[in-house]
Design a protein around this motif. Structure first.
Motif: not given
Length: 492
Positions: A449-452, A456-463, A440-447
């Motif tokens: 420089p790409r999106i304002a 960015q997601p307030k919540v990331i869950e997995y399926r 989750t931390a890695e994905l938020l860091e990835h976002c």
């Protein structure tokens, strides 16, 4: 033989019966002459059962020679053909059969043999062109048939218009080409491209299912020159190890046409880095057909566009009050074409609701740039409004899909008392990737420089998996409903 002088499948098959028409999923080869004979027999068989111009035939058929035969047989005797998704439940299929008033239903169990048995293989008299009546996916309410007026002329009088149009938008020409069917033919684009390929004299290769390695094998083995795919297929192919991708010769590909869902810019760029500038894109719907199109070099000059209006089409971008918007301003997309109209079968109210005069609204939000190229934002129904700001889920999904740990993602808006909606990302991790706080931390860091930040997601869950159709469409409304039901019940 100059196929450009022979208007369509039926004439090509008569003039060049030994030409290879179909390589079925089981490897069976069928020539144009053999296919025409079966098509004619089935045409006679349908007429022997009392069907006449304007009547409806349905097929609940997997991809294969029977599906092709039904498409071409109904197409020369003025019938409507309704391909039905065989994955639907019995009650869902029954609803479509009742709604379309099908007089004959062909299934995988019966096939076309019963219709063809004892019938002559010569050309049926009084030929007029039929039409396919696709039923929309029905993400809201029951599906409806998209019905167009029958032209009342033989196929040879109409097919040249289709082949000219395809040549203009995706550079497909008559000749010794090979088309690969990668998706179920009960969907509009795969079905239409199968029919177009035969009208152009191409050989149709039917993949048994979509498997990235198998598709690459088929391209190399049959020297496939054109195919219709969807963006999720590109994403899955790019997840193959580099050494696997390098094993296959894909240099025969000249036109890989994609549609049905938004393709992230990074995904499309990587495929063209691999396959060369061969990706052709069009945007439209079952109702509007191909309304916009963009060729590879155009897209490379304007990454992210879905193109300019296709021949015969006009476009307007309107605000909620119906006023035209200037370039760069997102609004509802409206299109119209001189090629003809449609109606939803037995539903004049739904037909009227989708129109503004002569203009049809596919339901998407987008904007035109200064040069008239269309850029999509998202479906109107999927728009997230958070803190009074419009947020488009597709933009966030595209950013997350650039991360190698993400196999698939759906972004939805979830009600929030303070913000109106919060952005929630439901992520399907790539094979071998463990979900958890570190990812989750890695994905938020990835976002970052790409999106304002506000997007960015307030919540990331997995399926483990996200529900997509075989053509790559994701119903965010269904994902959202399931998420809300799950979280509401878990909080009780």
């Amino acid at each position: 033989m100059d196929l450009s002088e022979i208007p369509g499948f039926y004439a090509i098959a008569a003039a060049d019966p030994d030409r290879l028409a179909v390589i079925d999923a089981d490897g069976t080869h069928t020539t144009y002459g053999q296919l025409l004979a079966w098509v004619n027999q089935v045409s006679h068989g349908l007429r022997a059962r009392g069907l006449g111009s304007g009547d409806v035939v349905a097929g609940v058929l997997p991809n294969g020679i029977d599906a092709v035969i039904m498409l071409m047989a109904t197409g020369q005797i003025g019938l409507y053909y309704v391909p039905i998704n065989w994955h639907l439940t019995a009650s869902e299929i029954a609803y479509i059969l009742q709604d379309c008033d099908a007089k004959v239903v062909v299934t995988d169990e019966t096939g076309t043999a019963e219709l063809a048995e004892g019938q002559p293989s010569d050309t049926p008299p009084d030929r007029t062109m039929g039409a396919v009546m696709w039923y929309t996916s029905g993400t809201t309410g029951f599906p409806k048939g998209v019905q167009r007026p029958l032209p009342g002329s033989p196929p040879e009088a109409i097919v040249p218009l289709y082949t000219w149009f395809l040549g203009e938008v995706v550079d497909l020409k008559p000749g010794d080409e090979v088309h690969l069917v990668t998706s179920p033919m009960y969907h509009s684009s795969p079905c239409a491209h199968t029919q177009f390929a035969l009208h152009l004299g191409h050989t149709v290769v039917i993949a048994p299912r979509f498997d990235p390695v198998n598709i690459l094998e088929l391209v190399e083995r049959h020297r496939v020159s054109n195919a219709m795919m969807v963006p999720t297929m590109f994403h899955r192919m790019l997840q193959l190890p580099e050494d696997v991708r390098a094993k296959y010769d894909v240099s025969s590909l000249r036109q890989v046409i994609h549609t049905a869902a938004a393709c992230p810019v990074a995904v499309k760029q990587r495929i063209m880095d691999w396959w060369g500038p061969v990706l052709y894109e069009y945007y439209g719907s079952t109702e509007s057909t191909i309304a916009f199109a963009v060729k590879p070099q155009e897209w490379l000059a304007k990454p992210g566009t879905v193109g300019r209006p296709a021949p015969t089409f006009e476009v307007r971008i309107l605000d909620e009050s119906g006023e035209a918007l200037p370039p760069g301003e997102p609004g509802m997309i409206y299109v119209k074409s001189s090629l003809g109209t449609f109606e939803y079968r037995k539903d004049p109210a739904k037909t009227a609701a989708s129109m503004r005069g002569e203009w049809y609204a596919p339901g998407d939000i987008g904007y035109l740039d200064e040069d008239g190229y269309l850029f999509l934002c998202d479906r109107r129904t999927d728009l997230i409004v958070s803190g009074g700001v419009n947020i488009y889920p597709a933009e966030i999904e595209a950013a997350l899909l650039e991360h190698p740990a993400v196999a698939d993602v759906a972004v939805i808006g979830v009600p929030d008392e303070e913000w109106g909606h919060n952005v929630v990302a439901l992520v399907q991790p790539a094979e071998g990737i463990e979900p958890g706080p570190e990812l989750t931390a890695e994905l938020l860091e990835h976002c970052g420089p790409r999106i304002a930040r506000f997007k960015q997601p307030k919540v990331i869950e997995y399926r483990s998996q996200l529900p997509r159709t075989p053509t790559g469409k994701l119903s965010r409304s269904k994902v959202r409903a399931a998420y809300l039901a799950e979280n509401t019940s878990s909080s009780l």
